[in-house]
Design an enzyme around this catalytic site. Sequence first.
Site, PDB file in Angstrom:
ATOM      1  N   GLU A  49       0.849  -1.200   0.000  1.00  0.00           N
ATOM      2  CA  GLU A  49       0.000   0.000   0.000  1.00  0.00           C
ATOM      3  C   GLU A  49       0.882   1.247   0.000  1.00  0.00           C
ATOM      4  O   GLU A  49       1.795   1.370   0.823  1.00  0.00           O
ATOM      5  CB  GLU A  49      -0.933  -0.033   1.225  1.00  0.00           C
ATOM      6  N   ARG A 136     -15.650   5.495   5.261  1.00  0.00           N
ATOM      7  CA  ARG A 136     -14.659   4.719   4.515  1.00  0.00           C
ATOM      8  C   ARG A 136     -13.475   4.275   5.389  1.00  0.00           C
ATOM      9  O   ARG A 136     -13.103   3.097   5.408  1.00  0.00           O
ATOM     10  CB  ARG A 136     -14.131   5.543   3.344  1.00  0.00           C
ATOM     11  N   ARG A 223     -17.750  18.712  -1.364  1.00  0.00           N
ATOM     12  CA  ARG A 223     -18.073  17.726  -0.325  1.00  0.00           C
ATOM     13  C   ARG A 223     -17.856  18.338   1.045  1.00  0.00           C
ATOM     14  O   ARG A 223     -16.900  19.091   1.252  1.00  0.00           O
ATOM     15  CB  ARG A 223     -17.179  16.489  -0.461  1.00  0.00           C
ATOM     16  N   ASP A 338     -11.389  -0.062  -8.912  1.00  0.00           N
ATOM     17  CA  ASP A 338     -11.240   1.183  -9.671  1.00  0.00           C
ATOM     18  C   ASP A 338     -10.065   1.139 -10.642  1.00  0.00           C
ATOM     19  O   ASP A 338     -10.074   1.860 -11.643  1.00  0.00           O
ATOM     20  CB  ASP A 338     -11.055   2.367  -8.712  1.00  0.00           C
ATOM     21  N   ALA A 351     -17.624   1.185  -5.193  1.00  0.00           N
ATOM     22  CA  ALA A 351     -17.026   0.339  -4.161  1.00  0.00           C
ATOM     23  C   ALA A 351     -17.697  -1.036  -4.156  1.00  0.00           C
ATOM     24  O   ALA A 351     -17.042  -2.064  -3.947  1.00  0.00           O
ATOM     25  CB  ALA A 351     -17.160   1.008  -2.798  1.00  0.00           C
TER      26      ALA A 351
HETATM   27  C1  LIG Z   1     -16.650  11.623  -4.451  1.00  0.00           C
HETATM   28  C2  LIG Z   1     -16.786  10.121  -4.510  1.00  0.00           C
HETATM   29  C3  LIG Z   1     -17.839   9.497  -3.851  1.00  0.00           C
HETATM   30  C4  LIG Z   1     -17.998   8.110  -3.940  1.00  0.00           C
HETATM   31  N1  LIG Z   1     -19.049   7.521  -3.308  1.00  0.00           N
HETATM   32  C5  LIG Z   1     -19.256   6.202  -3.443  1.00  0.00           C
HETATM   33  C6  LIG Z   1     -20.360   5.570  -2.810  1.00  0.00           C
HETATM   34  O1  LIG Z   1     -21.140   6.198  -2.103  1.00  0.00           O
HETATM   35  N2  LIG Z   1     -20.523   4.229  -3.000  1.00  0.00           N
HETATM   36  C7  LIG Z   1     -19.665   3.491  -3.767  1.00  0.00           C
HETATM   37  O2  LIG Z   1     -19.876   2.270  -3.921  1.00  0.00           O
HETATM   38  N3  LIG Z   1     -18.593   4.056  -4.354  1.00  0.00           N
HETATM   39  C8  LIG Z   1     -18.373   5.384  -4.210  1.00  0.00           C
HETATM   40  N4  LIG Z   1     -17.291   5.960  -4.804  1.00  0.00           N
HETATM   41  C9  LIG Z   1     -16.360   5.097  -5.554  1.00  0.00           C
HETATM   42  C10 LIG Z   1     -15.438   4.360  -4.576  1.00  0.00           C
HETATM   43  O3  LIG Z   1     -14.772   5.295  -3.764  1.00  0.00           O
HETATM   44  C11 LIG Z   1     -14.431   3.520  -5.348  1.00  0.00           C
HETATM   45  O4  LIG Z   1     -15.092   2.743  -6.316  1.00  0.00           O
HETATM   46  C12 LIG Z   1     -13.658   2.591  -4.412  1.00  0.00           C
HETATM   47  O5  LIG Z   1     -12.948   3.333  -3.455  1.00  0.00           O
HETATM   48  C13 LIG Z   1     -12.697   1.718  -5.214  1.00  0.00           C
HETATM   49  O6  LIG Z   1     -11.888   1.000  -4.330  1.00  0.00           O
HETATM   50  P1  LIG Z   1     -10.434   0.529  -4.785  1.00  0.00           P
HETATM   51  O7  LIG Z   1      -9.879  -0.197  -3.624  1.00  0.00           O
HETATM   52  O8  LIG Z   1     -10.528  -0.160  -6.091  1.00  0.00           O
HETATM   53  O9  LIG Z   1      -9.637   1.882  -5.055  1.00  0.00           O
HETATM   54  P2  LIG Z   1      -9.184   2.993  -3.972  1.00  0.00           P
HETATM   55  O10 LIG Z   1     -10.223   3.158  -2.919  1.00  0.00           O
HETATM   56  O11 LIG Z   1      -8.808   4.196  -4.758  1.00  0.00           O
HETATM   57  O12 LIG Z   1      -7.901   2.367  -3.309  1.00  0.00           O
HETATM   58  C14 LIG Z   1      -6.680   2.278  -4.008  1.00  0.00           C
HETATM   59  C15 LIG Z   1      -5.562   2.058  -3.005  1.00  0.00           C
HETATM   60  O13 LIG Z   1      -4.354   1.828  -3.719  1.00  0.00           O
HETATM   61  C16 LIG Z   1      -3.328   2.634  -3.176  1.00  0.00           C
HETATM   62  N5  LIG Z   1      -2.378   2.909  -4.265  1.00  0.00           N
HETATM   63  C17 LIG Z   1      -2.524   3.774  -5.292  1.00  0.00           C
HETATM   64  N6  LIG Z   1      -1.462   3.731  -6.105  1.00  0.00           N
HETATM   65  C18 LIG Z   1      -0.610   2.807  -5.585  1.00  0.00           C
HETATM   66  C19 LIG Z   1       0.667   2.303  -5.979  1.00  0.00           C
HETATM   67  N7  LIG Z   1       1.286   2.747  -7.092  1.00  0.00           N
HETATM   68  N8  LIG Z   1       1.266   1.361  -5.204  1.00  0.00           N
HETATM   69  C20 LIG Z   1       0.648   0.894  -4.078  1.00  0.00           C
HETATM   70  N9  LIG Z   1      -0.563   1.338  -3.663  1.00  0.00           N
HETATM   71  C21 LIG Z   1      -1.189   2.276  -4.410  1.00  0.00           C
HETATM   72  C22 LIG Z   1      -4.039   3.873  -2.660  1.00  0.00           C
HETATM   73  O14 LIG Z   1      -3.277   4.535  -1.667  1.00  0.00           O
HETATM   74  C23 LIG Z   1      -5.333   3.277  -2.119  1.00  0.00           C
HETATM   75  O15 LIG Z   1      -5.215   2.861  -0.779  1.00  0.00           O
HETATM   76  C24 LIG Z   1     -17.094   7.333  -4.707  1.00  0.00           C
HETATM   77  C25 LIG Z   1     -16.015   7.959  -5.351  1.00  0.00           C
HETATM   78  C26 LIG Z   1     -15.861   9.336  -5.252  1.00  0.00           C
HETATM   79  C27 LIG Z   1     -14.698   9.982  -5.968  1.00  0.00           C
END
Ligand SMILES: Cc1cc2nc3c(=O)[nH]c(=O)nc-3n(C[C@H](O)[C@H](O)[C@H](O)COP(=O)(O)OP(=O)(O)OC[C@H]3O[C@@H](n4cnc5c(N)ncnc54)[C@H](O)[C@@H]3O)c2cc1C
Length: 457
Positions: A49, A136, A223, A338, A351
């Site tokens: 991470e 979150r 926000r 994502d 999410a």
């Molecule tokens: C304003 C907003 C509101 C939202 N509201 C909702 C909601 O109400 N309900 C919902 O379902 N979804 C919502 N979403 C979408 C949701 O936040 C994402 O779909 C979700 O967080 C995706 O999870 P993830 O783990 O794939 O990515 P992320 O949550 O982005 O996690 C990625 C992780 O990877 C780490 N990382 C990044 N680059 C690297 C690297 N090179 N090396 C190692 N680690 C790295 C980051 O630090 C992070 O911890 C919202 C998004 C936004 C922008």
Amino acid sequence: METAETHHSAHGNESESIGIAIIGGGISGLCLALGLLNTAPHLHIHIYEAADHFAAIGAGVAFGINAQRALWKLDPRLGEAYSKLSTSNVDANTRSRKETYLRVVMGMDHATLPLLTAGTKVSEVFCEGGFSSVHRARLLDAMLDLLPDDFRNTHVTFGARLVSLHDVHHVDGRGRVKLTFADGRIACADAAIGCDGIRSQLRRILLEAEEAQPVFSGKYAYRGLIPMDRAVAALGDWSARNAHHRIGYGGHVLTFPIDKGKTMNVVAFRTKSDGVWPADAEWVTAATKEQMHADFAGWGQDVHAILDMMERSDMWALFDHAPAHTYHRSGQLCLIGDAAHASTPHHGSGAGMAVEDALLISSLLSDVQASSQLHCVFSTFEAMRKERTQRLVQQSRMQCMIYDFEAPEIGDDVEKIAQTLPHRWDWIWDHDVEAELQTARTLLADSTHKSPPSLVT
Ligand SMILES: Cc1cc2nc3c(=O)[nH]c(=O)nc-3n(C[C@H](O)[C@H](O)[C@H](O)COP(=O)(O)OP(=O)(O)OC[C@H]3O[C@@H](n4cnc5c(N)ncnc54)[C@H](O)[C@@H]3O)c2cc1C
């Protein structure tokens, strides 16, 4: 930094030792780790991470009923943690009934229909269990706590930002990946699974630059949070404690309760008139009250009351991904969450898709005994998930256009909006996780020319 070679099989048997590097410890990365620890303890996994720790601040993330089902399926302890931490507008005893998910009201007066003044109800969406969301950072903390102590201490590395991935070959011809991190550390694994979010480095490694790049959606959002007692005093009890969209020309304002009803979460969306977010501009900047009021000039008094009460507001540019032609490469690299398919937040389901991804891929990995099988797992994952996840990206943009009176053939026709809204979540919420797992299992068996593996989920 530990590599796959330094691990020892939990079973102590002769099967090949397979190392999986999970890049990113957000919702998809931690869900994947929990899923694999439950279903595939023979795999050697390590989470890398980039952040030094999870930020204690953060806002609410809504989880639809499909996402909640996937959490329970992934790990019942995770389902319990969500139930405990989440804020719902519905009493625990009535969670199985269809209850208000959100109410849509006019956020401003309609341009031509005098009866449609600000505050007029447009539509109401119902869902099993009503609306629920979770803080979150608290959910991520709870997920970390569910990892066994020894795993957390030795198989989770914070402050590890992946910068590059190179294929390497063992003398036996087995392909591995060499991972290099920003501080110069190096690790090896059989495969890396990219859970590194919308600005994924692994996505950039997998895809051509243009395809990998996040795309500005043309929208941004303010926000902020409001203490619930103030929100109730200004908006009324029901209005403050149930999710609302206040819609209008070129924007909409979403409010919903978080923090067990102690706080109201606000996301106020606007269309950027030139549709451009400069490449070198920050995605998140501080916002002032004057800026927000000016941006919502002409909107109703509830909207301005909400903007006025918001504490510590930020402005977020909203990006998503163009459809990726693939989510994986040669059994060595796969994207989920994502990193694979970032969407705008207008369906509140990004999410949830990440949790569904983690559930499916961890189930498929449970029966892998040799690294040569990883390619089939990743291609089965893509075959099962690409259409649904990319549909969300596209439909989320459309959802916003509907709220903002910009949808083709709908525009500011409020009757059409009222007709279309209640059913727009059906395909997301009615998802049958069990059936998807079963189909994936058959597909994987076909592609590996063997009888269906017994997936433990
Ligand atoms: C304003 C907003 C509101 C939202 N509201 C909702 C909601 O109400 N309900 C919902 O379902 N979804 C919502 N979403 C979408 C949701 O936040 C994402 O779909 C979700 O967080 C995706 O999870 P993830 O783990 O794939 O990515 P992320 O949550 O982005 O996690 C990625 C992780 O990877 C780490 N990382 C990044 N680059 C690297 C690297 N090179 N090396 C190692 N680690 C790295 C980051 O630090 C992070 O911890 C919202 C998004 C936004 C922008």
